[in-house]
Scaffold this active site. Sequence first.
Site, PDB file in Angstrom:
ATOM      1  N   ARG A  98     122.071 -36.124 -40.636  1.00  0.00           N
ATOM      2  CA  ARG A  98     123.327 -35.863 -41.312  1.00  0.00           C
ATOM      3  C   ARG A  98     124.090 -35.971 -40.301  1.00  0.00           C
ATOM      4  NH1 ARG A  98     123.539 -31.386 -44.570  1.00  0.00           N
ATOM      5  NH2 ARG A  98     122.006 -30.700 -43.455  1.00  0.00           N
ATOM      6  N   TYR A  99     124.170 -35.758 -39.117  1.00  0.00           N
ATOM      7  CA  TYR A  99     124.731 -35.987 -38.357  1.00  0.00           C
ATOM      8  C   TYR A  99     124.269 -36.840 -37.187  1.00  0.00           C
ATOM      9  CZ  TYR A  99     124.949 -30.484 -38.303  1.00  0.00           C
ATOM     10  OH  TYR A  99     125.540 -29.745 -38.484  1.00  0.00           O
ATOM     11  N   ARG A 102     121.245 -37.667 -34.389  1.00  0.00           N
ATOM     12  CA  ARG A 102     120.453 -36.756 -34.417  1.00  0.00           C
ATOM     13  C   ARG A 102     119.104 -36.668 -35.780  1.00  0.00           C
ATOM     14  NH1 ARG A 102     124.599 -33.497 -33.738  1.00  0.00           N
ATOM     15  NH2 ARG A 102     124.662 -31.281 -34.107  1.00  0.00           N
ATOM     16  N   CYS A 111     103.852 -23.457 -43.737  1.00  0.00           N
ATOM     17  CA  CYS A 111     104.110 -22.455 -43.073  1.00  0.00           C
ATOM     18  C   CYS A 111     102.930 -21.131 -42.551  1.00  0.00           C
ATOM     19  CB  CYS A 111     105.025 -22.417 -42.840  1.00  0.00           C
ATOM     20  SG  CYS A 111     106.155 -22.655 -42.853  1.00  0.00           S
ATOM     21  N   CYS A 115     108.717 -17.129 -45.138  1.00  0.00           N
ATOM     22  CA  CYS A 115     110.017 -16.115 -44.764  1.00  0.00           C
ATOM     23  C   CYS A 115     110.751 -15.909 -45.796  1.00  0.00           C
ATOM     24  CB  CYS A 115     110.826 -16.745 -43.680  1.00  0.00           C
ATOM     25  SG  CYS A 115     109.914 -17.141 -42.160  1.00  0.00           S
ATOM     26  N   CYS A 118     114.088 -18.031 -46.401  1.00  0.00           N
ATOM     27  CA  CYS A 118     113.838 -19.398 -46.226  1.00  0.00           C
ATOM     28  C   CYS A 118     114.231 -20.723 -47.141  1.00  0.00           C
ATOM     29  CB  CYS A 118     112.130 -20.164 -46.594  1.00  0.00           C
ATOM     30  SG  CYS A 118     111.629 -22.328 -46.108  1.00  0.00           S
ATOM     31  N   ARG A 120     114.205 -23.735 -47.141  1.00  0.00           N
ATOM     32  CA  ARG A 120     113.746 -24.958 -48.034  1.00  0.00           C
ATOM     33  C   ARG A 120     112.564 -24.071 -48.394  1.00  0.00           C
ATOM     34  NH1 ARG A 120     112.961 -27.107 -42.303  1.00  0.00           N
ATOM     35  NH2 ARG A 120     115.210 -27.875 -41.804  1.00  0.00           N
ATOM     36  N   ASP A 280     121.192 -18.478 -45.254  1.00  0.00           N
ATOM     37  CA  ASP A 280     122.383 -19.281 -45.784  1.00  0.00           C
ATOM     38  C   ASP A 280     122.280 -19.565 -47.173  1.00  0.00           C
ATOM     39  OD1 ASP A 280     122.593 -21.172 -44.262  1.00  0.00           O
ATOM     40  OD2 ASP A 280     119.635 -22.178 -44.697  1.00  0.00           O
ATOM     41  N   ASP A 317     125.893 -22.806 -41.455  1.00  0.00           N
ATOM     42  CA  ASP A 317     125.244 -23.793 -41.847  1.00  0.00           C
ATOM     43  C   ASP A 317     126.466 -23.904 -43.030  1.00  0.00           C
ATOM     44  OD1 ASP A 317     124.122 -26.737 -42.008  1.00  0.00           O
ATOM     45  OD2 ASP A 317     122.471 -25.499 -40.610  1.00  0.00           O
ATOM     46  N   LYS A 324     127.146 -27.568 -39.339  1.00  0.00           N
ATOM     47  CA  LYS A 324     127.174 -26.497 -38.996  1.00  0.00           C
ATOM     48  C   LYS A 324     128.959 -26.190 -38.166  1.00  0.00           C
ATOM     49  CE  LYS A 324     122.314 -26.190 -37.363  1.00  0.00           C
ATOM     50  NZ  LYS A 324     121.920 -27.211 -37.522  1.00  0.00           N
TER      51      LYS A 324
HETATM   52  C1  LIG Z   1     121.218 -27.783 -37.956  1.00  0.00           C
HETATM   53  C2  LIG Z   1     120.612 -29.229 -38.071  1.00  0.00           C
HETATM   54  C3  LIG Z   1     120.514 -30.504 -36.396  1.00  0.00           C
HETATM   55  C4  LIG Z   1     120.221 -29.685 -35.384  1.00  0.00           C
HETATM   56  O1  LIG Z   1     121.331 -29.463 -35.068  1.00  0.00           O
HETATM   57  P1  LIG Z   1     121.877 -28.788 -33.626  1.00  0.00           P
HETATM   58  O2  LIG Z   1     123.060 -28.132 -33.254  1.00  0.00           O
HETATM   59  O3  LIG Z   1     121.398 -29.864 -32.158  1.00  0.00           O
HETATM   60  O4  LIG Z   1     120.676 -27.691 -33.633  1.00  0.00           O
HETATM   61  C5  LIG Z   1     120.418 -31.292 -37.242  1.00  0.00           C
HETATM   62  N1  LIG Z   1     120.146 -32.253 -38.099  1.00  0.00           N
HETATM   63  C6  LIG Z   1     120.616 -31.096 -39.463  1.00  0.00           C
HETATM   64  C7  LIG Z   1     120.394 -31.409 -41.153  1.00  0.00           C
HETATM   65  C8  LIG Z   1     120.661 -29.735 -38.843  1.00  0.00           C
HETATM   66  O5  LIG Z   1     121.137 -29.113 -40.524  1.00  0.00           O
HETATM   67  S1  SF4 Z   2     111.841 -19.678 -42.339  1.00  0.00           S
HETATM   68 FE1  SF4 Z   2     111.139 -21.243 -43.844  1.00  0.00          FE
HETATM   69  S2  SF4 Z   2     109.671 -23.455 -43.314  1.00  0.00           S
HETATM   70 FE2  SF4 Z   2     110.450 -21.675 -41.526  1.00  0.00          FE
HETATM   71  S3  SF4 Z   2     108.668 -20.878 -41.105  1.00  0.00           S
HETATM   72 FE3  SF4 Z   2     110.119 -19.508 -42.847  1.00  0.00          FE
HETATM   73  S4  SF4 Z   2     109.416 -19.709 -44.557  1.00  0.00           S
HETATM   74 FE4  SF4 Z   2     108.493 -21.307 -42.922  1.00  0.00          FE
END
Ligand SMILES: *Cc1c(COP(=O)(O)O)cnc(C)c1O
Ligand code: SF4
Length: 354
Positions: A98-99, A102, A111, A115, A118, A120, A280, A317, A324
Amino acid sequence: MTWNDWKWQLQNRIVDLETLQDNIALTEEEKVSFQEASAFFSFSVTPYYLSLIDRNNPNCPIRKQTIPRPEELVWNPNEVEDPLAEQKFMPVKGVTHRYPDRALWYISHTCAVYCRFCTRKRKVSKPEETPNREEWEKALEYFRSHSEIREVILSGGDPLTLADSQLDYLLDQLNQIKHINHIRIHSRYPVTLPMRITPSLCEVLSKYFPLYLVSHFNHSSELTKEACSAIKMLIQKGNVIVLNQSVLLNGINDTVKDLEELNYKLIRSGVKPYYLHQCDEVVGSGGFVVPITKGLEIMFELRGRRSGISIPTYVKDLTGGGGKVTLNPNYLVSANETKLVMKNYNEDEFEISH
Ligand SMILES: *Cc1c(COP(=O)(O)O)cnc(C)c1O
Ligand code: SF4
């Protein structure tokens, strides 16, 4: 050697209601929620993390993060399955880019503990989501051919689920890409499976200095003797720079006292608090979300009154994949009036007022 062996902990994870009830007395609500919730998002807890639950306290912060509650079954209108639109920004399977500079790379979908909040949960724990060797190579090829990528973040699931040799291979491949400035790992294992941090893992990690690891402690009671030794080993033997991200969670860490204790204990253990995330808006997160105004008030109390190095940045986010944004307590006008600066926020326009 069983309890202290991470593979034993993984093999002996508690995943079903019967075994969980053998270990801990559940409330009626928890029993019903368990059955319904696990149809959508798996349940799992390591014997180690389960042992941290205070059995006499129904509000135990570890219990609330681990055991499904009725709120998880309620899907509010603002909540979505993929709040950060990670699937939309996926050029190759397992990579969210996305960015520009990175990329997040999901190298595991397992995992030790799931959690309940989560982000995801749509894919974490699902075996078909686990990337295979071929997909690894495709992702690596993508990183090699995109010179704007300066950082790769190994994420998941938990990336430390992989064997030492697999991690060594992936880190080595990434390390050989000239345009990559540094590598980061996001792992919750220092919290839920601290025995994963072994001398042999640290030997591998130490080859890739400077390697950054972002852990995920949410409450001071998670910083046990075992967790603190794991962190110390990561720092001293693995040459790893350790940071922490927390999620602000209703009834778990949403007071000044909770966050102060957590962050001071992190600093004391050698970990720099990095982010405090607004939870989220993922389906079933209603029981965990803290209003942003309350989060801002807590941050306002911490700033200036507590050591600056102990204070994380409060971020949200944006739902829909906007990225973010920082939630700055200086923009807190009053408890009833949330006036935030939200650049990039397309859906609603917020203004600053003084
Ligand atoms: C949160 C996130 C990151 C990391 O962001 P930082 O601000 O550098 O910690 C990178 N890619 C995605 C898609 C994210 O959601
Ligand atoms: S938040 Fe989701 S991905 Fe992260 S440790 Fe917990 S269950 Fe795993």
